[in-house]
Design a protein around this motif. Structure first.
Motif, PDB file in Angstrom:
ATOM      1  N   ASP A   1      14.153  -4.377  50.158  1.00 39.23           N
ATOM      2  CA  ASP A   1      13.212  -3.626  50.969  1.00 39.23           C
ATOM      3  C   ASP A   1      13.414  -2.128  50.714  1.00 39.23           C
ATOM      4  OD1 ASP A   1      11.630  -2.520  52.880  1.00 39.23           O
ATOM      5  OD2 ASP A   1      12.238  -3.929  54.451  1.00 39.23           O
ATOM      6  N   ARG A   2      12.297  -1.407  50.522  1.00 39.24           N
ATOM      7  CA  ARG A   2      12.426   0.032  50.233  1.00 39.24           C
ATOM      8  C   ARG A   2      13.030   0.804  51.402  1.00 39.24           C
ATOM      9  NH1 ARG A   2       6.876   1.489  46.950  1.00 39.24           N
ATOM     10  NH2 ARG A   2       7.045  -0.262  45.507  1.00 39.24           N
ATOM     11  N   ALA A   3      13.005   0.199  52.591  1.00 31.74           N
ATOM     12  CA  ALA A   3      13.605   0.870  53.753  1.00 31.74           C
ATOM     13  C   ALA A   3      15.109   1.045  53.564  1.00 31.74           C
ATOM     14  CB  ALA A   3      13.339   0.048  55.010  1.00 31.74           C
ATOM     15  N   MET A   4      15.667   0.298  52.629  1.00 28.11           N
ATOM     16  CA  MET A   4      17.126   0.362  52.422  1.00 28.11           C
ATOM     17  C   MET A   4      17.532   1.563  51.587  1.00 28.11           C
ATOM     18  SD  MET A   4      18.363  -3.458  51.705  1.00 28.11           S
ATOM     19  CE  MET A   4      18.246  -4.716  52.957  1.00 28.11           C
ATOM     20  N   LEU A   5      16.548   2.283  51.014  1.00 28.96           N
ATOM     21  CA  LEU A   5      16.875   3.360  50.081  1.00 28.96           C
ATOM     22  C   LEU A   5      17.810   4.411  50.669  1.00 28.96           C
ATOM     23  CD1 LEU A   5      13.497   3.931  48.234  1.00 28.96           C
ATOM     24  CD2 LEU A   5      15.664   3.193  47.246  1.00 28.96           C
ATOM     25  N   THR A   6      17.695   4.638  51.986  1.00 24.03           N
ATOM     26  CA  THR A   6      18.494   5.711  52.577  1.00 24.03           C
ATOM     27  C   THR A   6      19.859   5.223  53.051  1.00 24.03           C
ATOM     28  OG1 THR A   6      17.445   5.239  54.669  1.00 24.03           O
ATOM     29  CG2 THR A   6      16.476   7.005  53.360  1.00 24.03           C
ATOM     30  N   ARG A   7      20.112   3.929  52.897  1.00 28.45           N
ATOM     31  CA  ARG A   7      21.396   3.415  53.401  1.00 28.45           C
ATOM     32  C   ARG A   7      22.542   3.743  52.446  1.00 28.45           C
ATOM     33  NH1 ARG A   7      20.741  -2.481  55.784  1.00 28.45           N
ATOM     34  NH2 ARG A   7      18.789  -2.230  56.942  1.00 28.45           N
ATOM     35  N   ARG A   8      23.744   3.636  53.012  1.00 27.06           N
ATOM     36  CA  ARG A   8      24.953   3.790  52.183  1.00 27.06           C
ATOM     37  C   ARG A   8      25.419   2.399  51.772  1.00 27.06           C
ATOM     38  NH1 ARG A   8      27.071   8.989  51.130  1.00 27.06           N
ATOM     39  NH2 ARG A   8      25.831  10.375  52.426  1.00 27.06           N
ATOM     40  N   PRO A   9      26.149   2.326  50.641  1.00 25.19           N
ATOM     41  CA  PRO A   9      26.572   1.004  50.158  1.00 25.19           C
ATOM     42  C   PRO A   9      27.340   0.187  51.191  1.00 25.19           C
ATOM     43  CG  PRO A   9      26.967   2.656  48.493  1.00 25.19           C
ATOM     44  CD  PRO A   9      26.480   3.385  49.706  1.00 25.19           C
ATOM     45  N   ASP A  10      28.124   0.844  52.057  1.00 23.96           N
ATOM     46  CA  ASP A  10      28.918   0.049  52.995  1.00 23.96           C
ATOM     47  C   ASP A  10      28.075  -0.518  54.124  1.00 23.96           C
ATOM     48  OD1 ASP A  10      28.526   2.474  54.108  1.00 23.96           O
ATOM     49  OD2 ASP A  10      30.554   2.790  54.805  1.00 23.96           O
ATOM     50  N   GLU A  11      26.791  -0.173  54.132  1.00 25.72           N
ATOM     51  CA  GLU A  11      25.904  -0.769  55.137  1.00 25.72           C
ATOM     52  C   GLU A  11      25.123  -1.945  54.567  1.00 25.72           C
ATOM     53  OE1 GLU A  11      24.763   3.153  57.749  1.00 25.72           O
ATOM     54  OE2 GLU A  11      23.947   2.995  55.751  1.00 25.72           O
ATOM     55  N   LEU A  12      25.460  -2.372  53.345  1.00 25.15           N
ATOM     56  CA  LEU A  12      24.759  -3.479  52.712  1.00 25.15           C
ATOM     57  C   LEU A  12      25.664  -4.705  52.670  1.00 25.15           C
ATOM     58  CD1 LEU A  12      23.273  -1.692  49.568  1.00 25.15           C
ATOM     59  CD2 LEU A  12      22.221  -1.991  51.799  1.00 25.15           C
ATOM     60  N   SER A  13      25.029  -5.879  52.613  1.00 23.45           N
ATOM     61  CA  SER A  13      25.810  -7.097  52.434  1.00 23.45           C
ATOM     62  C   SER A  13      26.221  -7.200  50.971  1.00 23.45           C
ATOM     63  CB  SER A  13      24.964  -8.298  52.815  1.00 23.45           C
ATOM     64  OG  SER A  13      23.981  -8.503  51.827  1.00 23.45           O
ATOM     65  N   GLY A  14      27.141  -8.138  50.688  1.00 23.35           N
ATOM     66  CA  GLY A  14      27.633  -8.295  49.317  1.00 23.35           C
ATOM     67  C   GLY A  14      26.512  -8.590  48.330  1.00 23.35           C
ATOM     68  N   GLY A  15      25.572  -9.474  48.732  1.00 23.87           N
ATOM     69  CA  GLY A  15      24.477  -9.825  47.836  1.00 23.87           C
ATOM     70  C   GLY A  15      23.556  -8.638  47.583  1.00 23.87           C
ATOM     71  N   GLN A  16      23.316  -7.855  48.634  1.00 25.49           N
ATOM     72  CA  GLN A  16      22.465  -6.668  48.475  1.00 25.49           C
ATOM     73  C   GLN A  16      23.129  -5.635  47.573  1.00 25.49           C
ATOM     74  OE1 GLN A  16      22.131  -5.784  52.616  1.00 25.49           O
ATOM     75  NE2 GLN A  16      20.179  -6.849  52.844  1.00 25.49           N
ATOM     76  N   GLN A  17      24.451  -5.482  47.735  1.00 27.96           N
ATOM     77  CA  GLN A  17      25.173  -4.537  46.873  1.00 27.96           C
ATOM     78  C   GLN A  17      25.004  -4.919  45.408  1.00 27.96           C
ATOM     79  OE1 GLN A  17      29.274  -3.921  47.875  1.00 27.96           O
ATOM     80  NE2 GLN A  17      28.841  -3.547  50.008  1.00 27.96           N
ATOM     81  N   GLN A  18      25.097  -6.226  45.110  1.00 29.55           N
ATOM     82  CA  GLN A  18      24.962  -6.655  43.725  1.00 29.55           C
ATOM     83  C   GLN A  18      23.564  -6.407  43.202  1.00 29.55           C
ATOM     84  OE1 GLN A  18      27.558  -6.431  42.678  1.00 29.55           O
ATOM     85  NE2 GLN A  18      28.599  -8.311  42.128  1.00 29.55           N
ATOM     86  N   ARG A  19      22.565  -6.549  44.068  1.00 27.46           N
ATOM     87  CA  ARG A  19      21.193  -6.276  43.633  1.00 27.46           C
ATOM     88  C   ARG A  19      21.021  -4.793  43.327  1.00 27.46           C
ATOM     89  NH1 ARG A  19      17.233 -10.370  45.749  1.00 27.46           N
ATOM     90  NH2 ARG A  19      18.541 -12.127  46.302  1.00 27.46           N
ATOM     91  N   VAL A  20      21.604  -3.931  44.176  1.00 26.18           N
ATOM     92  CA  VAL A  20      21.521  -2.491  43.916  1.00 26.18           C
ATOM     93  C   VAL A  20      22.232  -2.174  42.590  1.00 26.18           C
ATOM     94  CG1 VAL A  20      22.210  -0.202  44.724  1.00 26.18           C
ATOM     95  CG2 VAL A  20      21.378  -1.895  46.353  1.00 26.18           C
ATOM     96  N   ALA A  21      23.396  -2.798  42.379  1.00 30.70           N
ATOM     97  CA  ALA A  21      24.140  -2.547  41.143  1.00 30.70           C
ATOM     98  C   ALA A  21      23.304  -2.950  39.937  1.00 30.70           C
ATOM     99  CB  ALA A  21      25.458  -3.311  41.167  1.00 30.70           C
ATOM    100  N   LEU A  22      22.572  -4.059  40.067  1.00 31.24           N
ATOM    101  CA  LEU A  22      21.728  -4.515  38.956  1.00 31.24           C
ATOM    102  C   LEU A  22      20.584  -3.530  38.725  1.00 31.24           C
ATOM    103  CD1 LEU A  22      21.018  -6.784  36.938  1.00 31.24           C
ATOM    104  CD2 LEU A  22      19.561  -7.746  38.717  1.00 31.24           C
ATOM    105  N   ALA A  23      19.952  -3.084  39.823  1.00 30.75           N
ATOM    106  CA  ALA A  23      18.853  -2.127  39.698  1.00 30.75           C
ATOM    107  C   ALA A  23      19.351  -0.847  39.032  1.00 30.75           C
ATOM    108  CB  ALA A  23      18.276  -1.817  41.081  1.00 30.75           C
ATOM    109  N   ARG A  24      20.548  -0.404  39.417  1.00 27.55           N
ATOM    110  CA  ARG A  24      21.105   0.820  38.854  1.00 27.55           C
ATOM    111  C   ARG A  24      21.343   0.656  37.351  1.00 27.55           C
ATOM    112  NH1 ARG A  24      26.909   2.573  40.979  1.00 27.55           N
ATOM    113  NH2 ARG A  24      27.391   0.627  39.930  1.00 27.55           N
ATOM    114  N   ALA A  25      21.872  -0.524  36.966  1.00 27.15           N
ATOM    115  CA  ALA A  25      22.151  -0.749  35.551  1.00 27.15           C
ATOM    116  C   ALA A  25      20.851  -0.817  34.751  1.00 27.15           C
ATOM    117  CB  ALA A  25      22.944  -2.035  35.376  1.00 27.15           C
ATOM    118  N   MET A  26      19.754  -1.303  35.393  1.00 29.88           N
ATOM    119  CA  MET A  26      18.497  -1.459  34.666  1.00 29.88           C
ATOM    120  C   MET A  26      17.688  -0.175  34.610  1.00 29.88           C
ATOM    121  SD  MET A  26      17.344  -5.188  36.041  1.00 29.88           S
ATOM    122  CE  MET A  26      15.658  -4.882  35.625  1.00 29.88           C
ATOM    123  N   ALA A  27      18.080   0.824  35.431  1.00 23.78           N
ATOM    124  CA  ALA A  27      17.270   2.030  35.565  1.00 23.78           C
ATOM    125  C   ALA A  27      17.038   2.715  34.218  1.00 23.78           C
ATOM    126  CB  ALA A  27      17.926   2.992  36.546  1.00 23.78           C
TER     127      ALA A  27
END
Lengths: 511, 351
Positions: free
Chosen positions: B125-151
């Motif tokens: 969800d784009r609403a998550m853009l302003t969150r910090r990594p420690d406010e995400l679940s483990g699965g969400q963190q991995q998705r962000v990591a994947l998005a970052r690697a694909m950027a």
């Protein structure tokens, strides 16, 4: 047998003790507030809004604005060189970057004057402050560098960042809390230091308060300067709090950290040595040079063993008593903050840190004002020990907390299940196992007490002549040779304690 | 087309050889899984490809150009190889948006659009853009990591056990999602894992690694059905390895006659059976001693694990031998029950 609400009794007396000590620790702050009201608004404004105070404020601001950033740059550069590069002798320079802490700040001053007799004012204050205090920044930054997750730097490299960009965009931001903590500590020390600046005739609030105190004993003017000084401290504490915010830079995930990577310096490997060598030359070389010079020039005559022996005995005695009292006073809050972390206990813990941030001169002034009203307490051992507890309690608290946190709570529960009462269970398990941390806390608070000059000379019983007081008295009489043995003894006794501090910072970082 | 080629690559740490002369070709757009027990050198191999370590021998070629050999290496930041690590390695001091945009130019005109695109790709969800990594679940963190690697639109993404820190249920869902995203983007993927089921389910090409060497390279079905040796067989799933005498396409074992593929192999050999090739039925009537279609035995031990049972069966013909295998649970599986065992399909013969 009727069941009793679990732990209620036990919890209450530890909390009670913690709250009691916290109230005592806040006495100096309360004094400052009381003094402001007692003086009355009009007198207070005339005493505070005058050119003299503006001048002192200017000096203080300039000193801090010039010294703290320089310490940040030096501390971070040294920490990076010693922890993260293949610079030759990195381990040795890591220890040598902490060692200047073994030299009391006023001995640094004494040493610089020995080499450049004409030094005075801001131009002397800034460089001497840098060499005396940069280890306060080096220690936390080096520890933080060791703890950084190397995976993040690898990650940044895979996202196309050059090593230089990795440092500025990934490493440095994560050092922010360590830098902030170190900078705050240095700023508070600069506000409260007396000997360093008095010797080079650089006026700060602390030196001005002591001048006032010595001329007009217990005067309103000194109290009002103390109010401004406390306000300065509160400004820095507030700044730190505001910048720090609620951010946590905790390591995410559970992966085992790899050993941090070492950056090869290539052709800069040997030129890089210039920075640590220059730092060591100024921070340790100059004290060694001056002390060596006076000890050689003075020969056997300056070793008046009776006087020196008495000072040594008095110092060790007061260090031991003060250290024991400080550590004992820290036990309740240390236990509470680890075992019962809640908002209330964090607030109590915060009181101790706030109290210890008060400059020694303010603590002394408060206790003088209060104890002269109770004549039996003025200039007694109890009063000076009380001051030490306020000033150095956080040092003991940090060590105790770390070691209590390492004792599994299950041990206490096991002891209770074997029939010990809650208090006895804590005594038999946690207190026993946290003993090394208590010993470290004792040592670190003793280190502070040994090199404390301001409060000691204002509060200690008549006739007390610790190493620091004797040294100060002799330099006041321009007997620089006679003062050298006292300085040497302070350094010699501080060195092992500084080594302990260095080892502890490495242990916290898991090495 | 071969995108990434590894040739006799070696890496050692002091006396320990982590990667011992391995060679591999990875096709453009393919998914490769490197699977092996912990300490087999698979993570080191990944770090060599990413450029975090320098090889002691051999070479790595990327798109026809040499990127690393023992003499010179292109540094990690110039390789254009994305990586997602076990714990995500999100920058804790940055928000989700800053993390994803980390590798993008700050003044890039399409920065915001690209970040939104990536968030959609990994279904966050784009609403998550302003969150910090420690406010995400483990699965969400991995998705962000994947998005970052694909950027930065890398042609290869390396996945270093990215699912192992997640719960079982989430692990499968995240693996499917990541696989789908990477396939849609046409990115060549190399997954390192110690979980053989994950490797088999994820990859087109599975590399089984052991003690710094490649024990086997092949498609998932190939390595599972025709493992190179008993150790590889056991690593990829439960394996029942039996001594056999081969003759005319039949193996004679203590479980009777079992078909094999190779009609030409003769003499003594070891064969492999997988639990799914077994049927275990209630024992019926007297045993026909001439029949070789099934063997009878008694269940001597049962560990009931819910959907499956770990059985120990002692054979009538050979009571000293205890056949151990996991089977889908049945009411039949009780200690002391008499059963008959039959084996379906051909067995794999180890060379």
């Amino acid at each position: 047998m009727t069941p009793r609400p679990r732990r209620s009794f036990h919890l209450s007396w530890v909390s009670l003790l913690a709250v009691f000590f916290a109230c005592l620790a806040l006495v100096p702050l309360g004094f400052v507030i009381w003094a402001t009201f007692a003086t009355g608004f009009e007198t207070a404004t005339t005493l505070i809004l005058r050119p003299r105070v503006a001048g002192l404020l200017m000096n203080t601001v300039l000193l801090i604005v010039l010294t703290v950033p320089a310490c940040v740059v030096l501390g971070v550069a040294l920490a990076w060189l010693t922890e993260r590069t293949d610079m030759p002798g990195a381990r040795l320079f890591s220890w040598l970057s902490v060692a200047p802490l073994a030299v009391p700040a006023f001995v640094h001053s004494y040493a610089w004057i020995g080499v450049w007799p004409g030094l005075n004012g801001l131009a002397a204050g800034v460089p001497i402050s840098i060499v005396a205090y940069f280890p306060f920044l080096y220690l936390p930054v080096a520890a933080a560098l060791r703890l950084l997750d190397p995976g993040l730097e690898d990650q940044a490299a895979s996202l196309g960042l050059t090593p230089r960009a990795v440092f500025f965009r990934v490493v440095l931001p994560q050092l922010r809390l360590a830098i902030l903590g170190g900078a705050l500590l240095i700023a508070l020390h600069l506000l409260s230091e007396y000997g360093l600046f008095a010797m080079i005739r650089f006026d700060t609030f602390t030196t001005a308060i002591i001048d006032q105190f010595q001329s007009t004993y217990n005067g309103v003017a000194a109290n009002m300067l103390a109010v401004v000084l406390v306000l300065c401290c509160l400004v820095f504490l507030g700044l730190d709090y505001a910048i720090r915010g609620r951010q946590r830079y905790a390591r995410l995930g559970s992966g085992v950290a790899r050993r941090t990577s070492i950056t090869p310096l290539g052709p800069m490997r040997y030129p890089a040595l210039l920075l640590p060598i220059a730092t060591v030359a100024f921070s340790l070389g100059i004290p060694a040079l001056t002390l060596g010079h006076w000890l050689l020039a003075g020969g056997a005559d300056i070793w008046r063993l009776d006087a020196i022996g008495l000072a040594l005995w008095q110092t060790l005695r007061i260090c031991l008593i003060g250290g024991l009292a400080t550590t004992a006073a820290a036990i309740p809050i240390a236990w509470l903050s680890v075992r019962r972390p809640c908002a209330k206990n964090r607030l109590i813990e915060g009181c101790y840190y706030l109290a210890s941030a008060m400059p020694g001169v303010v603590v002394a002034l408060a206790l003088v004002t209060i104890t002269v009203k109770v004549a039996t307490l003025y200039q007694t051992l109890a009063t000076i020990v009380f001051a030490y507890v306020i000033l150095f309690l956080p040092r003991a608290l940090v060590s105790l907390r770390a070691s209590i946190a390492q004792v599994p709570k299950e041990l206490e529960q096991a002891a209770e299940s074997l029939g010990r009462s809650p208090a006895r269970a804590v005594l038999a398990t946690t207190v026993r196992l946290a003993a090394p941390g208590a010993a470290a806390g004792l040592a670190l608070s003793s280190l502070g007490i040994m090199n404390e000059l301001t409060a000691t000379q204002m509060l200690a019983p008549n006739g007390t002549r610790t190493l620091a007081i004797a040294f100060w008295a002799l330099t006041g009489e321009i007997d620089y040779a006679g003062a050298a043995p006292y300085a040497l003894l302070m350094v010699v006794f501080s060195l092992p304690l500084t080594w302990l501090l260095y080892q502890q910072s490495k242990k916290i970082a898991g090495r | 087309m071969t995108l990434l080629e590894i040739w006799t690559l070696r890496k050692h740490y002091g006396p320990v050889t982590a990667v011992d002369g391995v060679s591999l070709a990875i096709e453009s757009g393919s998914r490769t899984a490197i699977v092996g027990p912990s300490g087999c050198g698979k993570t080191t191999l990944l770090r060599l490809i990413a450029g975090f370590e320098a090889p002691d021998g051999g070479s790595i070629t990327f798109d026809g150009a040499l990127i690393a050999d023992e003499r010179s290496q292109i540094p990690a930041h110039k390789r254009g190889v994305g990586i997602v690590s076990q714990d995500g390695s999100l920058f804790p001091h940055l928000t989700v948006e800053q993390n994803i945009g980390f590798g993008l130019k700050d003044d890039a005109a399409d920065r915001k659009i690209r970040i939104s695109e990536l968030m959609d790709m990994v279904e966050l969800d784009r609403a998550m853009l302003t969150r910090r990594p420690d406010e995400l679940s483990g699965g969400q963190q991995q998705r962000v990591a994947l998005a970052r690697a694909m950027a930065r639109r890398p042609r290869v993404i390396l996945l270093d056990e990215p699912f192992s820190a997640l719960d079982t249920g989430l692990r499968v869902a995240t693996r499917k999602a990541v696989g789908a995203v990477l396939s849609a983007a046409g990115i060549t993927t190399v997954l390192v894992t110690h979980d053989q089921a994950e490797a088999l389910a994820f990859a087109d090409q599975v590399v089984v690694m052991r003690a710094g060497r490649f024990a086997q390279v092949g498609t998932p079905r190939e390595v599972y059905a025709h493992p190179a040796d008993p150790a590889t067989a056991a690593f990829l799933g439960e394996a029942i390895v039996l001594a056999a005498r081969l003759e005319n396409g039949q193996a004679t074992t203590m479980l009777g006659q079992i078909a094999i593929h190779d009609r030409n192999r003769q003499g003594q050999a070891q064969i492999l059976l997988r639990p799914e090739q077994f049927s275990i039925l209630p024992h019926q009537g007297t045993e026909d001693s001439a029949s070789t279609n099934f063997t009878s035995g008694i269940i001597t031990d049962v560990d009931f694990c819910g959907p499956s049972c770990d059985l120990a069966i002692s054979l009538d013909k050979n009571p000293d031998f205890s056949l151990r295998l996991a089977m889908a649970s049945q009411p039949l599986f009780e200690k002391g029950a008499r059963v008959q065992i039959s084996v379906n399909g051909p067995a794999h013969v180890f060379s």
